[in-house]
Design a protein around this motif. Structure first.
Motif, mmCIF file in Angstrom:
data_model
loop_
_atom_site.group_PDB
_atom_site.id
_atom_site.type_symbol
_atom_site.label_atom_id
_atom_site.label_comp_id
_atom_site.label_asym_id
_atom_site.label_seq_id
_atom_site.Cartn_x
_atom_site.Cartn_y
_atom_site.Cartn_z
ATOM 1 N N GLU A 208 69.100 -37.602 1.019
ATOM 2 C CA GLU A 208 68.653 -38.283 -0.191
ATOM 3 C C GLU A 208 67.228 -38.768 0.008
ATOM 4 O O GLU A 208 66.964 -39.601 0.876
ATOM 5 N N SER B 169 70.563 -33.826 -12.444
ATOM 6 C CA SER B 169 70.449 -35.244 -12.086
ATOM 7 C C SER B 169 69.061 -35.587 -11.556
ATOM 8 O O SER B 169 68.455 -36.593 -11.953
ATOM 9 N N LYS B 170 68.532 -34.756 -10.655
ATOM 10 C CA LYS B 170 67.221 -35.037 -10.057
ATOM 11 C C LYS B 170 66.100 -34.862 -11.091
ATOM 12 O O LYS B 170 65.072 -35.544 -11.004
ATOM 13 N N HIS C 194 69.607 -44.973 -13.127
ATOM 14 C CA HIS C 194 68.690 -44.809 -11.992
ATOM 15 C C HIS C 194 68.534 -46.100 -11.192
ATOM 16 O O HIS C 194 68.444 -46.071 -9.977
ATOM 17 N N ALA D 28 63.599 -33.522 -3.450
ATOM 18 C CA ALA D 28 64.928 -34.136 -3.562
ATOM 19 C C ALA D 28 66.005 -33.092 -3.807
ATOM 20 O O ALA D 28 67.107 -33.166 -3.242
ATOM 21 N N ILE D 29 65.702 -32.106 -4.655
ATOM 22 C CA ILE D 29 66.684 -31.064 -4.959
ATOM 23 C C ILE D 29 66.957 -30.212 -3.731
ATOM 24 O O ILE D 29 68.117 -30.010 -3.331
ATOM 25 N N SER E 58 60.599 -34.739 -6.810
ATOM 26 C CA SER E 58 61.734 -34.101 -7.466
ATOM 27 C C SER E 58 62.090 -32.780 -6.798
ATOM 28 O O SER E 58 63.272 -32.507 -6.515
#
Length: 513
Positions: free
Chosen positions: A187, A151-152, A512, A177-178, A174
């Motif tokens: 988040e 998803s990320k 998104h 975020a993961i 990215s």
């Protein structure tokens, strides 16, 4: 006039102590490995390179062999230029070679010794490793996070499409975020996320404060204990300021989790799972530092690897085209590749492997690039290595050894493909993630994160050298020095490769926005 001591006086005292130890201390039981001849007392201090140490170490290896030694004021350093020696020492004798050297400024003063990267070998180290292994230490444990990574990475593709001129920003977001979702259920914000900014700042400082030559106190450890008012002790103010940055990196996301748990709005994550139930203050600190180790160990290295992929594709459009042909044959043109497609995309996977090998992100060891330190005397390959020897695996040399990787400076994914008359060359993952009990605990996360970034980007983007004022801009390949090595700033023209690719990105936009 009152006498004011200086750093030179402190250094002179230290040299005198070393001389007395050389005269009256215990004699070595055998020779160290060969290497450049040092000077009396100071040893090889003047031989040590100021930057890109791995290249100098490789040159020493060509002259003196795959195991080389130098000394710093009586402290032996052993450099391993072959994977065989690394495996024989750091894996087969890991109980001896799994500790870390004391790095006075970075470890003691700034405080990075609270994280797994600089933590000495012992019970606390084993507990950190146990907790992280339960989270992502095996493929099976990692499986539950693959949808998150997918998803990320899709979000990364969409954001890069919208702003193709800010590649590094998107890669950093990215990666952050993961890991922050896994470690703290957090988040990441779309713009200027404070947690991501703090860890990026902390990692820049880490690269400096752990480098041997950046601070005199890293070379003369007793200098770390001089008073802050002492002439030349300005480094202590720098260390104190950087310690505050590290405190923020560790404390902010941890406190966020506690607030979310108290409010009943927590997204289950590594930290919150471990905070359930009765806790001692010591246990909570351990959990906080283990979670910080996960983020610090993975964010910067993953960013550098994905940058390397985009640099390589900018230089090699012919490799892109071959990869795209494979993706279209296996996946089609109506969706992005997924982790499930990987076994049917051998050429794309070979690009991933060559990305790891070509300019590896941590040339002297991927997990924070910190050397090993022996905790016992040892005899290896006929040489005597006394307790406290600092051992440096030169992974860059291992991955650029022409006997293992012919034409090693060429980006060539086909070296990992089986073809008539050619067996695949050694998988770089056996080296880039380190050795023994210090192997990177996040290797499974790095593996899937980088592969998906490679596969999805190839599926929809055409990555080319930019043309400015009618001139093609050639990117540099001179990587930075430091703990984690990054590509130089470079420009790429990144755009959808076809109308069908743009249609796939349009589908991402619906999810998104």
């Amino acid at each position: 006039m009152a006498y004011t001591p200086t750093l030179l006086d402190a250094a002179a005292i230290l040299v005198a102590v070393i001389l007395l130890n050389r005269l009256f201390g215990k004699k070595p039981a055998g020779p160290l490995p060969p290497g450049p001849k040092g000077l009396p007392l100071i040893g090889n201090m003047l031989d040590m390179p100021a930057s890109h140490e791995w290249k100098t170490f490789a040159q020493w290896g060509e002259r003196w062999g795959d195991i080389v030694s130098v000394t710093f004021l009586g402290q032996p350093f052993v450099i391993l230029n072959s994977s065989k020696h690394a495996v024989d020492m750091l894996e087969k004798k890991s109980s001896i070679y799994s500790s870390r050297p004391v790095i006075p400024v970075g470890g003691e003063l700034v405080g990075w010794n609270r994280t797994l990267a600089l933590l000495p070998y012992g019970n606390k180290f084993r507990e950190y490793r146990r907790l992280l292994f339960q989270l992502i230490g095996s493929r099976k444990n990692m499986e539950r996070f693959v949808p998150l990574v997918d998803s990320k990475t899709r979000a990364f593709v969409y954001e890069l499409y919208k702003e193709p001129n800010t590649l590094l920003k998107h890669i950093q977001k990215s990666a952050g975020a993961i890991i922050l979702m896994m470690s703290h259920g957090y988040e990441v914000k779309d713009e200027n996320d404070p947690f991501v900014a703090t860890v990026d700042e902390a990692m820049e400082q880490f690269a400096i404060c752990t480098a041997t030559g950046a601070f005199l106190a890293n070379i003369f450890p007793p200098l770390a204990h001089i008073p802050s008012w002492f002439p030349g002790a300005g480094f202590k103010k720098t260390a104190a300021a950087w310690r505050k940055t590290l405190d923020l990196m560790c404390d902010q996301p941890h406190n966020f989790v506690k607030q979310q748990m108290a409010a009943g709005t927590n997204i289950p994550n590594f930290t919150s799972d471990l905070l359930e139930g009765e806790l001692t203050p010591e246990r909570e600190t351990l959990i906080k530092n283990a979670a910080s180790s996960l983020y610090a160990g993975g964010a910067d290295t993953t960013v550098s690897a994905i940058q390397t992929f985009f640099l390589a594709m900018t230089l090699h459009p012919e490799i892109q085209e071959k990869a795209v042909a494979e993706i279209e044959r296996v996946v089609g043109t109506d969706r992005l590749p997924t982790a499930a497609d990987r076994e049917n995309l051998p050429y794309v996977n070979a690009i991933f492997l060559e990305t790891l090998r070509w300019n590896n992100v941590a040339p002297l060891e991927i997990y924070a690039a910190i050397p090993h330190r022996s905790i016992e005397d040892d005899v290896h390959a006929g040489y005597f290595l006394p307790k406290g020897t600092i051992v440096i695996p030169n992974i860059w040399r291992m991955l650029h050894n022409p006997e293992v990787y012919p034409d090693p400076f060429t980006f060539n994914p086909e070296r990992f493909m089986k073809t008539p008359g050619h067996e695949p060359e050694t998988d770089p993952r056996t080296m880039v993630f380190g050795f023994g009990r210090r192997i990177c605990p996040g290797l499974q996360l790095a593996d899937i994160s980088i592969f998906l970034a490679v596969a999805m980007s190839l599926a929809v983007f055409k990555i080319e050298k930019p043309v400015v004022n009618g001139q093609v801009v050639e990117p540099s390949t001179e990587y930075s020095t430091g703990t984690v090595s990054h590509p130089p700033p470079f420009q790429s023209e990144i755009k959808p490769r076809s109308a069908k690719a743009e249609a796939i990105i349009a589908q991402l936009a619906e999810r998104h926005d």
